[in-house]
Design an enzyme around this catalytic site. Structure first.
Site, PDB file in Angstrom:
ATOM      1  N   SER A 154       0.834  -1.194   0.000  1.00 16.83           N
ATOM      2  CA  SER A 154       0.000   0.000   0.000  1.00 16.83           C
ATOM      3  C   SER A 154       0.865   1.239   0.000  1.00 16.83           C
ATOM      4  CB  SER A 154      -0.900   0.025   1.244  1.00 16.83           C
ATOM      5  OG  SER A 154      -1.583   1.263   1.367  1.00 16.83           O
ATOM      6  N   TYR A 164      -2.260  -0.466   9.957  1.00 17.33           N
ATOM      7  CA  TYR A 164      -2.365  -1.051   8.620  1.00 17.33           C
ATOM      8  C   TYR A 164      -1.075  -0.820   7.833  1.00 17.33           C
ATOM      9  CZ  TYR A 164      -3.883  -1.506   3.736  1.00 17.33           C
ATOM     10  OH  TYR A 164      -3.981  -1.855   2.420  1.00 17.33           O
TER      11      TYR A 164
END
Length: 261
Positions: A154, A164
């Site tokens: 990501s 995350y």
């Protein structure tokens, strides 16, 4: 060797895409359909077995080859069973796309306050799950003369400013480690780091007009948002003969949000 566009073809290859049967216009679905369009037989794997079947049916309806497998990527036995199903249906596995992850479910968790059981669950899915899937298919790749593993990381990992992001930065480290250790087996390992994607999950996490969406619009080089299909070209490069000399890399596909030398 003279380059031709045929080097992007995946005829005769077998691809596993995890998290490919999820919400609506998901990245996993786009990956599965793109691989099938390039000629690969696709194993659509997802915790949501019904969603996986719907994507597999889409592929078959357009003349492609696909099966659906409902599985939990953190369950070693279920992942092994998926690999066995792929081998029974198509002869083995050449490509693994580790796309399944927890993202939307996380919300905004401060690392100082995250319960350890929740931290462990995030790492178990976003990091260990990718390792479990890789360990399951590597023997098949070796037996077939090589393969490609693509991990979904990501833009939010560069730098990591969330739990995350930490999980995805760790997956980037797993990517380089596997690339180094599997290269002599003719197995390439790379990562794709998407920016803000207009999938159902992405649009829910970053609604249009939200402060972060406005920040991206002001700071990216081109467009702040991209469609799931706009990631497929990079995936095909990393999985096909056209990208056979690429390994250990993370490619940001984000309109120029993350700029790295």
């Amino acid at each position: 060797m003279t380059f031709t566009t045929d080097q992007f073809r995946l005829d005769g290859k077998v691809a596993v895409v995890t998290g490919a049967g999820g919400r609506g216009n998901s990245i996993g679905r786009a990956y599965a359909l793109g691989l099938a369009t390039a000629g690969a037989a696709v194993v659509v794997a997802d915790l949501n077995a019904e969603g996986a079947q719907a994507v597999a049916d889409e592929i078959v309806a357009t003349g492609g080859k696909a099966i659906a497998v409902g599985m939990d990527i953190t369950n070693v036995d279920q992942v092994a069973a998926m690999t066995a199903q792929a081998t029974e249906a198509f002869g083995g596995v050449d490509i693994l796309v580790n796309n399944a992850a927890l993202m939307l479910e996380l919300g905004q968790i401060n690392v100082a306050d995250v319960p350890l059981d929740q931290w462990n669950r995030i790492m178990n899915v976003n990091l260990t799950g990718a390792l479990i899937c890789a360990q399951a298919v590597i023997p098949s790749m070796r037996a077939r003369g090589g393969g490609s593993i693509v991990n979904q990381v990501s833009g939010g990992a560069f730098p990591a400013i969330s739990v995350y992001g930490v999980s995805k930065l760790a997956l980037t480290g797993l990517t380089t480690t596997m690339a180094k250790q599997l290269g002599r087996d003719n197995i390439t390992v790379n990562a794709i780091a998407p920016g803000n994607v207009t999938s159902e999950a992405g649009s829910t996490l970053v609604p249009e007009g939200s402060p972060f969406a406005q920040f991206l619009a002001m700071n990216v080089c081109t467009r702040a948002q991209g469609a799931p299909d706009e990631l497929v070209g990079t995936l095909l490069l990393l999985c096909s003969p056209a990208g056979a000399w690429i390994t250990g890399q993370t490619i940001n596909v984000d309109g120029g949000w993350v700029l790295r030398p």
